[in-house]
Design an enzyme around this catalytic site. Structure first.
Site, mmCIF file in Angstrom:
data_model
loop_
_atom_site.group_PDB
_atom_site.id
_atom_site.type_symbol
_atom_site.label_atom_id
_atom_site.label_comp_id
_atom_site.label_asym_id
_atom_site.label_seq_id
_atom_site.Cartn_x
_atom_site.Cartn_y
_atom_site.Cartn_z
ATOM 1 N N HIS A 133 37.256 -36.694 -33.019
ATOM 2 C CA HIS A 133 37.004 -37.983 -32.380
ATOM 3 C C HIS A 133 35.506 -38.265 -32.386
ATOM 4 O O HIS A 133 34.684 -37.341 -32.437
ATOM 5 C CB HIS A 133 37.511 -37.970 -30.935
ATOM 6 C CG HIS A 133 38.997 -37.935 -30.816
ATOM 7 N ND1 HIS A 133 39.637 -38.198 -29.627
ATOM 8 C CD2 HIS A 133 39.973 -37.682 -31.720
ATOM 9 C CE1 HIS A 133 40.947 -38.106 -29.815
ATOM 10 N NE2 HIS A 133 41.174 -37.783 -31.075
ATOM 11 N N CYS A 192 39.405 -40.139 -24.397
ATOM 12 C CA CYS A 192 40.677 -39.496 -24.056
ATOM 13 C C CYS A 192 40.390 -38.275 -23.177
ATOM 14 O O CYS A 192 39.228 -37.934 -22.933
ATOM 15 C CB CYS A 192 41.417 -39.088 -25.334
ATOM 16 S SG CYS A 192 40.617 -37.727 -26.223
ATOM 17 N N GLU A 249 33.442 -39.105 -30.076
ATOM 18 C CA GLU A 249 32.690 -38.453 -28.999
ATOM 19 C C GLU A 249 32.424 -36.982 -29.308
ATOM 20 O O GLU A 249 31.316 -36.484 -29.082
ATOM 21 C CB GLU A 249 33.454 -38.541 -27.667
ATOM 22 C CG GLU A 249 33.769 -39.949 -27.224
ATOM 23 C CD GLU A 249 35.154 -40.432 -27.637
ATOM 24 O OE1 GLU A 249 35.785 -41.129 -26.833
ATOM 25 O OE2 GLU A 249 35.605 -40.102 -28.755
ATOM 26 N N CYS A 253 38.262 -35.556 -24.978
ATOM 27 C CA CYS A 253 36.846 -35.928 -25.070
ATOM 28 C C CYS A 253 36.179 -35.898 -23.700
ATOM 29 O O CYS A 253 35.029 -35.480 -23.577
ATOM 30 C CB CYS A 253 36.701 -37.295 -25.730
ATOM 31 S SG CYS A 253 37.143 -37.265 -27.479
#
Length: 147
Positions: free
Chosen positions: A56, A86, A58, A89
């Site tokens: 992801h 999420c 992040e 993260c």
């Protein structure tokens, strides 16, 4: 005097990353990490490219930022991300001790605030809704093209 390096400026930089993700067929989430008003890391989702569900924006930005600073904690740094992180993260954001988290669009299906609101470091501040319409529009356009 107005500060040109404000939350909107940095969120626009995250949007540039989100658009790069969309061009690559990735879910359009972009992130930048800022320290002392300077972008030290930028990333976008790469789960398809890397065949890695943890890639992801992040997570990739955190990895890049700790490499730049040479430290495992990002205290005093800010994360700008186009969509609410999420749970995974949020955990990484908490462990990295980012001081400020700014996100654009809320993720009602998978966002951390619904499932793990205490995942971040206790001293971290959260600001949501920065350029929310632009951030949400990137997601909407992407999934509309997918259908």
């Amino acid at each position: 005097m107005m500060d040109p390096f404000n939350d909107e400026y940095f969120m626009k930089q995250a949007l540039v990353e989100a658009r790069s993700a969309a061009e690559e067929g990735e879910v359009p989430v972009g992130a930048v990490i800022v320290c002392n008003n300077q972008i030290i890391a930028r990333a976008h989702n790469q789960t398809e490219r890397l065949n890695d569900p943890t890639a992801h924006a992040e997570m990739l930005a955190i990895t890049a930022a700790v490499g730049v600073l040479g430290a495992k904690y990002l205290t005093g740094c800010s994360l700008y991300v186009t969509v609410e992180p999420c749970v995974m993260c949020a955990g990484a954001i908490g462990w990295s001790q980012l001081s400020k988290i700014v996100y654009g669009a809320t993720d009602e299906k998978r966002g951390f605030q619904q499932y793990a609101p205490k995942a971040l470091h206790p001293k971290a501040t959260v600001k949501k809704g920065v350029l929310e319409n632009e951030c949400a529009e990137e997601m909407r356009k992407f999934f509309q093209r997918k259908r």
